[in-house]
Design an enzyme around this catalytic site. Sequence first.
Site, mmCIF file in Angstrom:
data_model
loop_
_atom_site.group_PDB
_atom_site.id
_atom_site.type_symbol
_atom_site.label_atom_id
_atom_site.label_comp_id
_atom_site.label_asym_id
_atom_site.label_seq_id
_atom_site.Cartn_x
_atom_site.Cartn_y
_atom_site.Cartn_z
ATOM 1 N N TYR A 112 -12.170 -2.978 -3.338
ATOM 2 C CA TYR A 112 -12.687 -3.008 -1.964
ATOM 3 C C TYR A 112 -14.219 -3.005 -1.908
ATOM 4 O O TYR A 112 -14.803 -2.594 -0.905
ATOM 5 C CB TYR A 112 -12.118 -1.837 -1.163
ATOM 6 C CG TYR A 112 -10.709 -2.086 -0.646
ATOM 7 C CD1 TYR A 112 -10.398 -3.230 0.102
ATOM 8 C CD2 TYR A 112 -9.683 -1.170 -0.880
ATOM 9 C CE1 TYR A 112 -9.114 -3.465 0.577
ATOM 10 C CE2 TYR A 112 -8.384 -1.393 -0.391
ATOM 11 C CZ TYR A 112 -8.122 -2.538 0.340
ATOM 12 O OH TYR A 112 -6.850 -2.763 0.833
ATOM 13 N N GLU A 141 -9.235 -10.935 -7.780
ATOM 14 C CA GLU A 141 -8.362 -9.774 -7.615
ATOM 15 C C GLU A 141 -7.238 -9.761 -8.646
ATOM 16 O O GLU A 141 -6.880 -8.695 -9.158
ATOM 17 C CB GLU A 141 -7.791 -9.753 -6.191
ATOM 18 C CG GLU A 141 -8.868 -9.487 -5.146
ATOM 19 C CD GLU A 141 -8.346 -9.470 -3.717
ATOM 20 O OE1 GLU A 141 -9.107 -9.056 -2.822
ATOM 21 O OE2 GLU A 141 -7.181 -9.866 -3.487
ATOM 22 N N ASN A 144 -1.745 -0.282 7.483
ATOM 23 C CA ASN A 144 -1.216 -1.624 7.745
ATOM 24 C C ASN A 144 -0.417 -2.226 6.590
ATOM 25 O O ASN A 144 -0.238 -3.439 6.509
ATOM 26 C CB ASN A 144 -2.331 -2.554 8.228
ATOM 27 C CG ASN A 144 -3.408 -2.756 7.190
ATOM 28 O OD1 ASN A 144 -3.323 -2.223 6.081
ATOM 29 N ND2 ASN A 144 -4.417 -3.536 7.530
ATOM 30 N N HIS A 201 -1.781 -5.561 1.410
ATOM 31 C CA HIS A 201 -2.993 -6.341 1.156
ATOM 32 C C HIS A 201 -2.583 -7.704 0.626
ATOM 33 O O HIS A 201 -1.640 -7.810 -0.149
ATOM 34 C CB HIS A 201 -3.865 -5.639 0.102
ATOM 35 C CG HIS A 201 -4.949 -6.526 -0.428
ATOM 36 N ND1 HIS A 201 -6.163 -6.668 0.207
ATOM 37 C CD2 HIS A 201 -4.994 -7.361 -1.499
ATOM 38 C CE1 HIS A 201 -6.909 -7.534 -0.463
ATOM 39 N NE2 HIS A 201 -6.228 -7.977 -1.508
ATOM 40 N N LYS A 232 0.829 -1.202 0.000
ATOM 41 C CA LYS A 232 0.000 0.000 0.000
ATOM 42 C C LYS A 232 0.869 1.260 0.000
ATOM 43 O O LYS A 232 2.090 1.185 0.193
ATOM 44 C CB LYS A 232 -0.934 -0.059 1.218
ATOM 45 C CG LYS A 232 -1.942 -1.227 1.156
ATOM 46 C CD LYS A 232 -2.769 -1.312 2.435
ATOM 47 C CE LYS A 232 -3.789 -2.441 2.384
ATOM 48 N NZ LYS A 232 -4.578 -2.517 3.648
HETATM 49 P P1 IDP Z 1 -7.332 -7.489 5.459
HETATM 50 O O1 IDP Z 1 -6.568 -6.425 4.704
HETATM 51 O O2 IDP Z 1 -6.510 -8.054 6.597
HETATM 52 O O3 IDP Z 1 -7.910 -8.549 4.577
HETATM 53 P P2 IDP Z 1 -10.048 -6.423 5.720
HETATM 54 O O4 IDP Z 1 -10.958 -6.697 6.854
HETATM 55 O O5 IDP Z 1 -10.340 -7.067 4.414
HETATM 56 O O6 IDP Z 1 -8.554 -6.767 6.198
HETATM 57 O O7 IDP Z 1 -9.997 -4.850 5.536
HETATM 58 C C1 IDP Z 1 -9.395 -4.281 4.393
HETATM 59 C C2 IDP Z 1 -8.555 -3.113 4.817
HETATM 60 O O8 IDP Z 1 -9.406 -2.089 5.330
HETATM 61 C C3 IDP Z 1 -7.562 -3.374 5.949
HETATM 62 O O9 IDP Z 1 -6.347 -3.965 5.495
HETATM 63 C C4 IDP Z 1 -7.352 -1.971 6.478
HETATM 64 O O10 IDP Z 1 -6.463 -1.230 5.611
HETATM 65 C C5 IDP Z 1 -8.739 -1.379 6.345
HETATM 66 N N1 IDP Z 1 -9.505 -1.520 7.581
HETATM 67 C C6 IDP Z 1 -10.173 -2.600 8.022
HETATM 68 N N2 IDP Z 1 -10.774 -2.378 9.194
HETATM 69 C C7 IDP Z 1 -10.464 -1.091 9.511
HETATM 70 C C8 IDP Z 1 -10.801 -0.249 10.615
HETATM 71 O O11 IDP Z 1 -11.483 -0.634 11.561
HETATM 72 N N3 IDP Z 1 -10.296 1.029 10.574
HETATM 73 C C9 IDP Z 1 -9.520 1.486 9.564
HETATM 74 N N4 IDP Z 1 -9.205 0.722 8.506
HETATM 75 C C10 IDP Z 1 -9.663 -0.541 8.484
HETATM 76 MG MG MG Z 2 -9.409 -8.410 3.143
#
Ligand code: IDP
Ligand code: MG
Length: 151
Positions: free
Chosen positions: A51, A128, A114, A117, A11
Amino acid sequence: MGMQRTLVIIKPDGVQRGLVGPILTRLESRGLKLVGLKLVEVSAELAARHYAEHLGKPFYDGLLAYITSGPVIVACVEGTSAVQMVRNAVGATNPLNAAPGTIRGDLALDIGRNLIHASDAPETADRELALWFTDGELAGYKRETDRWIFE
Ligand code: IDP
Ligand code: MG
């Protein structure tokens, strides 16, 4: 489980922080084979398609702003059980809960930054990969090292 391909996105925070090399090194060192790799300036449309499952969630607008805030590195990696392998290497969504030794657990602090992805299931990976790569951008090649990585 057999050979799989999965999608990895470093990212914008990973690119800005100069962590592209260290992150790719972790995946390469594991033995995963790079079959696609490029830098992309993500359009709002592509971000929304990628997304789509999160549409309507409280973090959705922030997530789209985040993923379009700068260039990303998109990779397709291949290996045995690559989808779960990479998810395990990436760690929990919230870096607070990501185990030490994982990418998020070692290199990130905040759920909204974080770093990376990774596709969460084989069907997701197929969807994807089709979104981010054309067939011509994915290379089929043999590595001489494969016999030292796969039995
Ligand atoms: P993942 O990336 O571990 O698969 P997902 O639940 O699919 O996690 O969420 C996609 C992305 O959305 C996360 O990697 C993060 O960047 C963002 N995200 C998810 N939950 C939150 C939140 O509670 N606050 C802010 N960003 C979030
Ligand atoms: Mg995800």
